[in-house]
Design a protein around this motif. Structure first.
Motif, PDB file in Angstrom:
ATOM      1  N   VAL A 124     -25.835  15.760 -25.600  1.00  0.00           N
ATOM      2  CA  VAL A 124     -27.179  16.360 -26.371  1.00  0.00           C
ATOM      3  C   VAL A 124     -27.005  16.129 -27.869  1.00  0.00           C
ATOM      4  O   VAL A 124     -27.825  15.999 -28.356  1.00  0.00           O
ATOM      5  CB  VAL A 124     -27.371  17.850 -26.231  1.00  0.00           C
ATOM      6  N   ALA A 125     -25.856  16.959 -28.080  1.00  0.00           N
ATOM      7  CA  ALA A 125     -25.528  16.455 -29.913  1.00  0.00           C
ATOM      8  C   ALA A 125     -25.614  14.705 -30.208  1.00  0.00           C
ATOM      9  O   ALA A 125     -26.121  14.150 -30.977  1.00  0.00           O
ATOM     10  CB  ALA A 125     -24.381  16.454 -30.221  1.00  0.00           C
ATOM     11  N   VAL A 133     -28.194  13.141 -33.106  1.00  0.00           N
ATOM     12  CA  VAL A 133     -28.019  12.914 -34.182  1.00  0.00           C
ATOM     13  C   VAL A 133     -28.173  11.956 -33.957  1.00  0.00           C
ATOM     14  O   VAL A 133     -29.307  11.406 -35.279  1.00  0.00           O
ATOM     15  CB  VAL A 133     -26.113  12.543 -34.102  1.00  0.00           C
ATOM     16  N   ALA A 134     -28.713  10.738 -32.955  1.00  0.00           N
ATOM     17  CA  ALA A 134     -29.173   9.136 -33.165  1.00  0.00           C
ATOM     18  C   ALA A 134     -30.969   9.838 -33.542  1.00  0.00           C
ATOM     19  O   ALA A 134     -31.297   9.039 -34.909  1.00  0.00           O
ATOM     20  CB  ALA A 134     -29.214   9.060 -31.792  1.00  0.00           C
ATOM     21  N   LEU A 135     -31.622  10.752 -33.381  1.00  0.00           N
ATOM     22  CA  LEU A 135     -32.572  10.819 -33.320  1.00  0.00           C
ATOM     23  C   LEU A 135     -32.837  11.545 -34.655  1.00  0.00           C
ATOM     24  O   LEU A 135     -33.946  11.643 -35.544  1.00  0.00           O
ATOM     25  CB  LEU A 135     -33.449  12.463 -32.261  1.00  0.00           C
ATOM     26  N   LEU A 136     -32.351  12.171 -35.115  1.00  0.00           N
ATOM     27  CA  LEU A 136     -32.200  12.847 -37.025  1.00  0.00           C
ATOM     28  C   LEU A 136     -31.713  11.910 -37.534  1.00  0.00           C
ATOM     29  O   LEU A 136     -32.183  11.915 -39.141  1.00  0.00           O
ATOM     30  CB  LEU A 136     -31.271  14.102 -37.009  1.00  0.00           C
ATOM     31  N   LYS A 137     -31.049  10.837 -37.347  1.00  0.00           N
ATOM     32  CA  LYS A 137     -31.572   9.372 -38.491  1.00  0.00           C
ATOM     33  C   LYS A 137     -33.052   9.303 -38.557  1.00  0.00           C
ATOM     34  O   LYS A 137     -32.743   8.097 -39.838  1.00  0.00           O
ATOM     35  CB  LYS A 137     -29.648   8.706 -37.749  1.00  0.00           C
ATOM     36  N   GLU A 138     -32.827   8.840 -37.490  1.00  0.00           N
ATOM     37  CA  GLU A 138     -34.563   8.540 -37.604  1.00  0.00           C
ATOM     38  C   GLU A 138     -35.455   9.303 -37.945  1.00  0.00           C
ATOM     39  O   GLU A 138     -36.551   8.511 -37.733  1.00  0.00           O
ATOM     40  CB  GLU A 138     -35.167   7.494 -35.662  1.00  0.00           C
ATOM     41  N   LYS A 139     -35.195  10.595 -38.271  1.00  0.00           N
ATOM     42  CA  LYS A 139     -36.103  11.218 -39.143  1.00  0.00           C
ATOM     43  C   LYS A 139     -37.559  11.723 -38.400  1.00  0.00           C
ATOM     44  O   LYS A 139     -38.739  11.967 -38.292  1.00  0.00           O
ATOM     45  CB  LYS A 139     -36.390  10.940 -40.338  1.00  0.00           C
ATOM     46  N   ARG A 140     -36.775  11.573 -36.440  1.00  0.00           N
ATOM     47  CA  ARG A 140     -38.011  12.599 -35.529  1.00  0.00           C
ATOM     48  C   ARG A 140     -37.462  13.532 -35.633  1.00  0.00           C
ATOM     49  O   ARG A 140     -37.035  14.376 -34.899  1.00  0.00           O
ATOM     50  CB  ARG A 140     -37.470  11.629 -34.077  1.00  0.00           C
ATOM     51  N   THR A 147     -35.620  18.810 -32.401  1.00  0.00           N
ATOM     52  CA  THR A 147     -35.617  20.752 -32.447  1.00  0.00           C
ATOM     53  C   THR A 147     -36.307  20.649 -30.943  1.00  0.00           C
ATOM     54  O   THR A 147     -35.854  21.459 -30.554  1.00  0.00           O
ATOM     55  CB  THR A 147     -37.608  21.403 -33.245  1.00  0.00           C
ATOM     56  N   ASN A 148     -37.214  19.661 -30.322  1.00  0.00           N
ATOM     57  CA  ASN A 148     -37.227  19.956 -28.495  1.00  0.00           C
ATOM     58  C   ASN A 148     -35.928  20.126 -28.062  1.00  0.00           C
ATOM     59  O   ASN A 148     -35.388  19.911 -26.894  1.00  0.00           O
ATOM     60  CB  ASN A 148     -38.149  18.899 -27.974  1.00  0.00           C
ATOM     61  N   VAL A 149     -35.273  18.812 -28.198  1.00  0.00           N
ATOM     62  CA  VAL A 149     -33.659  18.625 -27.829  1.00  0.00           C
ATOM     63  C   VAL A 149     -32.745  20.021 -28.156  1.00  0.00           C
ATOM     64  O   VAL A 149     -32.406  19.688 -26.555  1.00  0.00           O
ATOM     65  CB  VAL A 149     -32.942  17.516 -28.186  1.00  0.00           C
ATOM     66  N   GLU A 165     -28.518  26.920 -28.476  1.00  0.00           N
ATOM     67  CA  GLU A 165     -27.887  26.905 -29.957  1.00  0.00           C
ATOM     68  C   GLU A 165     -26.788  26.305 -30.372  1.00  0.00           C
ATOM     69  O   GLU A 165     -26.302  26.137 -31.673  1.00  0.00           O
ATOM     70  CB  GLU A 165     -27.852  28.641 -30.313  1.00  0.00           C
ATOM     71  N   GLU A 166     -25.316  26.767 -29.062  1.00  0.00           N
ATOM     72  CA  GLU A 166     -24.506  26.016 -29.598  1.00  0.00           C
ATOM     73  C   GLU A 166     -24.365  24.778 -30.002  1.00  0.00           C
ATOM     74  O   GLU A 166     -23.073  24.297 -30.912  1.00  0.00           O
ATOM     75  CB  GLU A 166     -23.467  26.350 -27.993  1.00  0.00           C
ATOM     76  N   VAL A 167     -25.400  23.731 -29.851  1.00  0.00           N
ATOM     77  CA  VAL A 167     -25.118  22.322 -29.488  1.00  0.00           C
ATOM     78  C   VAL A 167     -25.495  22.048 -30.898  1.00  0.00           C
ATOM     79  O   VAL A 167     -25.197  21.243 -31.941  1.00  0.00           O
ATOM     80  CB  VAL A 167     -26.242  21.287 -28.853  1.00  0.00           C
ATOM     81  N   VAL A 168     -25.842  23.365 -31.995  1.00  0.00           N
ATOM     82  CA  VAL A 168     -26.990  22.956 -33.812  1.00  0.00           C
ATOM     83  C   VAL A 168     -25.169  22.505 -34.208  1.00  0.00           C
ATOM     84  O   VAL A 168     -25.604  21.255 -35.322  1.00  0.00           O
ATOM     85  CB  VAL A 168     -27.562  23.816 -33.820  1.00  0.00           C
ATOM     86  N   PRO A 169     -24.183  23.407 -34.321  1.00  0.00           N
ATOM     87  CA  PRO A 169     -22.982  23.085 -35.065  1.00  0.00           C
ATOM     88  C   PRO A 169     -22.557  21.470 -34.930  1.00  0.00           C
ATOM     89  O   PRO A 169     -22.475  21.199 -35.646  1.00  0.00           O
ATOM     90  CB  PRO A 169     -22.105  23.689 -34.446  1.00  0.00           C
ATOM     91  N   GLU A 170     -23.396  21.314 -33.552  1.00  0.00           N
ATOM     92  CA  GLU A 170     -22.132  19.975 -33.188  1.00  0.00           C
ATOM     93  C   GLU A 170     -22.859  18.796 -33.411  1.00  0.00           C
ATOM     94  O   GLU A 170     -22.383  17.393 -34.580  1.00  0.00           O
ATOM     95  CB  GLU A 170     -22.437  19.646 -31.379  1.00  0.00           C
ATOM     96  N   VAL A 171     -24.831  18.961 -33.584  1.00  0.00           N
ATOM     97  CA  VAL A 171     -25.184  18.314 -34.515  1.00  0.00           C
ATOM     98  C   VAL A 171     -24.824  17.552 -35.222  1.00  0.00           C
ATOM     99  O   VAL A 171     -24.869  16.803 -36.632  1.00  0.00           O
ATOM    100  CB  VAL A 171     -27.064  18.028 -34.097  1.00  0.00           C
ATOM    101  N   VAL A 172     -24.907  19.125 -36.757  1.00  0.00           N
ATOM    102  CA  VAL A 172     -24.399  18.764 -38.152  1.00  0.00           C
ATOM    103  C   VAL A 172     -23.124  17.853 -38.457  1.00  0.00           C
ATOM    104  O   VAL A 172     -23.321  17.258 -39.026  1.00  0.00           O
ATOM    105  CB  VAL A 172     -24.661  19.924 -38.369  1.00  0.00           C
ATOM    106  N   GLN A 173     -22.075  18.778 -36.974  1.00  0.00           N
ATOM    107  CA  GLN A 173     -20.650  17.952 -37.310  1.00  0.00           C
ATOM    108  C   GLN A 173     -20.838  16.140 -37.308  1.00  0.00           C
ATOM    109  O   GLN A 173     -21.057  14.873 -37.860  1.00  0.00           O
ATOM    110  CB  GLN A 173     -19.882  18.456 -36.570  1.00  0.00           C
ATOM    111  N   GLY A 174     -21.410  15.933 -36.181  1.00  0.00           N
ATOM    112  CA  GLY A 174     -22.333  14.011 -36.055  1.00  0.00           C
ATOM    113  C   GLY A 174     -22.805  13.708 -37.214  1.00  0.00           C
ATOM    114  O   GLY A 174     -21.941  12.747 -37.552  1.00  0.00           O
ATOM    115  N   PHE A 175     -23.194  14.430 -37.509  1.00  0.00           N
ATOM    116  CA  PHE A 175     -24.438  13.585 -38.509  1.00  0.00           C
ATOM    117  C   PHE A 175     -24.337  12.969 -39.524  1.00  0.00           C
ATOM    118  O   PHE A 175     -24.002  12.383 -40.437  1.00  0.00           O
ATOM    119  CB  PHE A 175     -25.443  14.459 -38.598  1.00  0.00           C
TER     120      PHE A 175
END
Length: 859
Positions: free
Chosen positions: A60-61, A65-72, A77-79, A84-94
């Motif tokens: 999921v993270a 991250v891929a969607l966030l790079k494309e500014k979608r 948010t839907n993903v 809530e646990e995935v959010v810090p992992e998304v930030v770290q990966g981004f």
């Protein structure tokens, strides 16, 4: 994700319960604000907490991250909304794979605020950012403060930034945090725990408290009460001792000054700055001055930004200046003004009235260290400046008054040093424009024991000697006396004066780049002429050939920390490098970044280029588009003020602007603008000495600015345009050089006008022979005499090769051998010789084919 989940509401109950007395804490924790079926249903559906990181979270993270790079952002948010646990992992990966963090912070803007979620999520994000740049943590702190997590910012983020940022940077960041927190409180109110109808219903949204009697009375009263009449008698009270008035504290909300400040701040939060200014004017008419506040500092910055905008309407400048001054008067004494002074002194074209008013006000508030010296550079070096001695003396009096009112240890010594530095700058400026009487008035008294740098006296002596004014002898006697007193010797020493560009020095020929770098760094010191631009240019060519840029940034920072003179020398060498490599946009960028747009610069064109560049950068992808055309990619030291260009800088800028312009009608407009700039800058006052008729602060372009116009305009309008341009130059006091005659002769040769081209070359050769017969050297010859150089011979050879005239090429080569000698190591000459050989071979082949062709017979 965007709503408050069951876990988040429980977290809120835990956080609020910590504020309760111990006897209430157990009850409050046992009754979260949700129904019993919902709790049971949640416990039935939601499994127990497993490991913190799993393959599901990882997938999921990665997707987020891929969607966030494309500014979608909506899809991100839907993903992530179900976990809530995935959010810090998304930030770290981004952060591990992306540098543009705008989309990341735009996504975090949508996170819940303190009214319906705890700071646990931001706490985890904060730990992921600790290994990254401090800029990310500063932005996270401002974002958390805007969401109401002020305690989290002060407890966790502030200690980290205190160790990473400077004191001034930390103060600026704290101002932004306070402003964001104030904005949140104004919309959501203070989070308070109140008891309502139910006994322990603690978790729900706080109910609106009933209005107090004082509040209802205040709402019904007019905003301004009438003045009391002496004839009125007190109805309910008498003036006996038992009814003595209670002392009201200075921060009481009923104080009209603080109440006015609060009302203006509310207008700021609603974006009504103009209405707030009109309200301030009305308060002044009533004799009410709002209490100082940091909010007025931000209002002053916004007003100053509008005032200094290149697109500002000239009719609105006086009103904007008054509005800026009004807000500036209300800022607290202890506010950090670095961002305001940077905006003021780094404007493309400084507003002298705003600079003078700001300097006076901030000096009265104890910020003389920030403004006195840079303001002296701006106010007295500006070509249109009319400031005299009195302004500087008034500024010194204001500074001494603050020292007397705030007797801090060492503050008087600091002010004395600032005054001497400011006087040195102003005396140099007066010496450049012939205001010798005012310059002498600023010299310290002989008996005061205070002395200026020796270079100040030398510059003033040099200017007086060159001026040929009637009072020159009297001025010289006074300045010599001061100089001897400063030196404490019995005789006057020689005058050494550094010009705008240092005289030619030996270029460092050391093979090692490291030793060359050390030598250049040592030459950047106060009072020294510094390295010659050609030495810097040679080092730039050699060092950039290695693919590195760090040492050049290091050299620039060294020059910028030493003096404006050394900074101008480095920037001139940098602009010369770009000119050699046809990087004309980099020259424009250098001028915009470091120089004031004075009279010698095509200001409208440079500003239009800067607007286009900002638009291109705004629409470009920062991952592949270069953010700068310059080679100084490292962290550059930013001087306190920009610097005024010299004639060498403006001449190079005019050449770059002309060469990059492809549309010929625009070239014609540029030529007219160049002539107009010179006509406006040259004084026609015949009463002035010849050397003082043109203000050197104007930095008018020299004759080299006309060179690119010769080629473009002769190609379009014919060969007769060349002599016409030379006549324009001479009429404006610009002497033609060998570069101009080379360009004209080159155009003649390409057009087949062999005799005219060789005639120009012959006249220059005659001048050179006559000078040799008279025994003149390079140092003693007439400055107006022009001799041919190897570049002129090679240019004519190439022009005749383009015209397919080998006989003329050989004639020019013969003259070169006779007059200058044959330089076998000159690359352009070697190229011209090879082209000549190829031309001869081509003509020989054509002649052979012509002979082999059978004769044509008439029908």
């Amino acid at each position: 994700m965007l709503g408050a989940s069951w876990a988040q509401r429980c977290t809120i109950s835990l956080r609020l319960a910590r504020k309760l007395p111990p006897w209430k804490r157990q009850i409050s924790l046992s009754l979260p604000k949700t129904s019993i079926p919902e709790v049971v249903d949640h416990q039935a559906k939601e499994p127990g907490r497993g490991q913190k990181y799993s393959t599901t979270i990882s997938s999921v993270a990665s997707q987020a991250v891929a969607l966030l790079k494309e500014k979608r952002l909506e899809e991100v948010t839907n993903v992530t909304q179900n976990s809530e646990e995935v959010v810090p992992e998304v930030v770290q990966g981004f952060l591990a794979s992306e540098r543009d963090v705008e989309s990341l912070f735009s996504w975090m803007e949508s996170f819940p605020d303190a009214t319906n979620a705890s700071s646990n999520l931001f706490h985890q994000i904060f730990h992921r950012m600790l290994d990254h740049d401090s800029m990310l943590i500063t932005r996270l702190g401002i974002l958390c403060a805007s969401k109401g997590y002020e305690d989290f910012v002060s407890t966790h983020i502030s200690p980290v930034l205190s160790a990473r940022l400077t004191s001034s940077e930390l103060a600026d960041w704290q101002l932004q945090v306070d402003d964001a927190a104030t904005a949140f409180k104004s919309f959501h109110g203070e989070m308070a725990l109140e008891e309502d109808g139910s006994d322990y219903d603690l978790v729900g949204a706080p109910t609106t408290p009933a209005p107090t009697v004082l509040h209802m009375v205040e709402e019904n009263l007019p905003s301004i009460l009438p003045e009391p009449s002496p004839d009125d008698s007190l109805i309910f009270e008498d003036q006996g001792g038992e009814y003595a008035s209670v002392q009201i504290s200075a921060d009481d909300t009923g104080n009209p000054q603080f109440r006015a400040t609060r009302m203006i701040k509310n207008m700021f939060m609603q974006g009504e700055q103009n209405e707030a200014y009109h309200f301030l004017l009305e308060l002044r008419e009533l004799g009410i001055t709002p209490a100082p506040s940091r909010s007025f500092f931000f209002a002053a910055c916004r007003s100053l930004e509008a005032l200094l905008s290149p697109d500002v309407d000239l009719n609105t400048i006086p009103a904007l200046r008054q509005q800026y001054t009004a807000w500036l008067q209300l800022i607290p004494d202890n506010v950090n003004v670095r961002s305001l002074t940077r905006l003021l002194f780094h404007a493309p074209t400084p507003d002298l009235a705003a600079v003078a008013e700001t300097t006076t006000l901030l000096t009265a508030k104890g910020h003389a260290r920030r403004v006195v010296v840079p303001a002296s550079r701006v106010l007295y070096r500006d070509p249109s400046s009319t400031f005299g001695v009195q302004f500087l003396k008034d500024l010194e009096a204001t500074s001494w008054r603050y020292c007397d009112e705030n007797p801090t240890p060492g503050v008087r010594e600091l002010c004395s040093d600032l005054h001497l530095r400011a006087r040195s700058i102003v005396i140099r400026a007066f010496a450049r424009v012939g205001r010798f009487e005012e310059a002498i008035e600023l010299l310290p008294d002989l008996e005061s024991g205070v002395k200026l740098p020796i270079s100040v006296y030398d510059i003033l002596l040099h200017g007086i000697r060159q001026s040929e004014t009637p009072s020159a002898s009297e001025y010289l006697e006074v300045v010599r006396a001061h100089r001897l007193r400063a030196l404490a010797v019995a005789q006057d020493g020689p005058v050494t004066l550094a010009s705008d560009i240092p005289s030619l020095a030996d270029v460092d020929s050391e093979s090692s780049l490291v030793s060359s770098l050390r030598s250049l760094k040592r030459s950047f010191k106060r009072g020294s002429p510094g390295p010659h631009p050609q030495a810097l240019l040679a080092f730039m060519e050699a060092y950039l050939a290695t693919g590195r840029t760090y040492a050049l940034t290091l050299l620039f920072n060294k020059a910028a920390s030493t003096s404006h003179f050394h900074t101008a020398t480095f920037l001139y060498a940098e602009m010369m490098f770009y000119f050699r490599h046809y990087e004309y946009d980099a020259i424009l960028e250098t001028v915009v970044d470091h120089f004031y747009l004075g009279n010698g610069i095509p200001r409208p064109l440079v500003l239009a280029w800067e607007r286009d560049r900002k638009e291109r950068l705004a629409g470009a992808n920062p991952n592949w588009a270069p953010v700068s055309s310059r080679f100084l990619t490292g962290k550059r030291l930013e001087p306190i003020t920009k610097i005024w260009p010299t004639s060498a800088h403006t001449s190079l800028l005019w050449q770059a602007v002309t060469l990059r312009t492809k549309d010929y009608p625009k070239v014609q407009l540029l030529y007219k603008a160049l002539l107009q700039s010179l006509r406006e800058g040259l004084s026609v006052d015949e009463t002035k000495p010849k050397l003082l008729r043109a203000n050197p602060n104007l930095a008018l372009p020299e004759s080299s600015a006309f060179v690119p116009f010769l080629r473009k305009m002769m190609n379009k309008e014919g060969l007769e345009k060349g002599p016409e341009i030379l006549n324009d130059m001479v009429s404006l006091g610009r002497t033609p050089t060998v570069a101009h005659f080379t360009e004209i002769a080159h155009q003649y040769a390409r057009a087949g006008e062999t005799n005219r081209a060789l005639m120009i070359l012959g006249r220059l050769e005659d001048s050179m022979r006559q000078a040799k017969e008279a025994g003149q050297t390079e140092a003693t010859r007439d400055p107006g005499s022009v001799f041919p150089d190897i570049a002129m011979y090679v240019s004519l050879m190439r022009a005749f090769i383009a015209a397919k005239n080998p006989e003329a090429v050989e004639e020019v080569a013969r003259r070169l051998r006779e007059n200058l000698g044959w330089d076998y190591e000159y690359p352009p000459l070697q190229t011209a010789v090879k082209d000549l050989e190829e031309l001869k071979l081509l003509e020989a082949k054509l002649d052979a084919k012509e002979k082999e062709r059978p004769p044509r017979y008439a029908a």
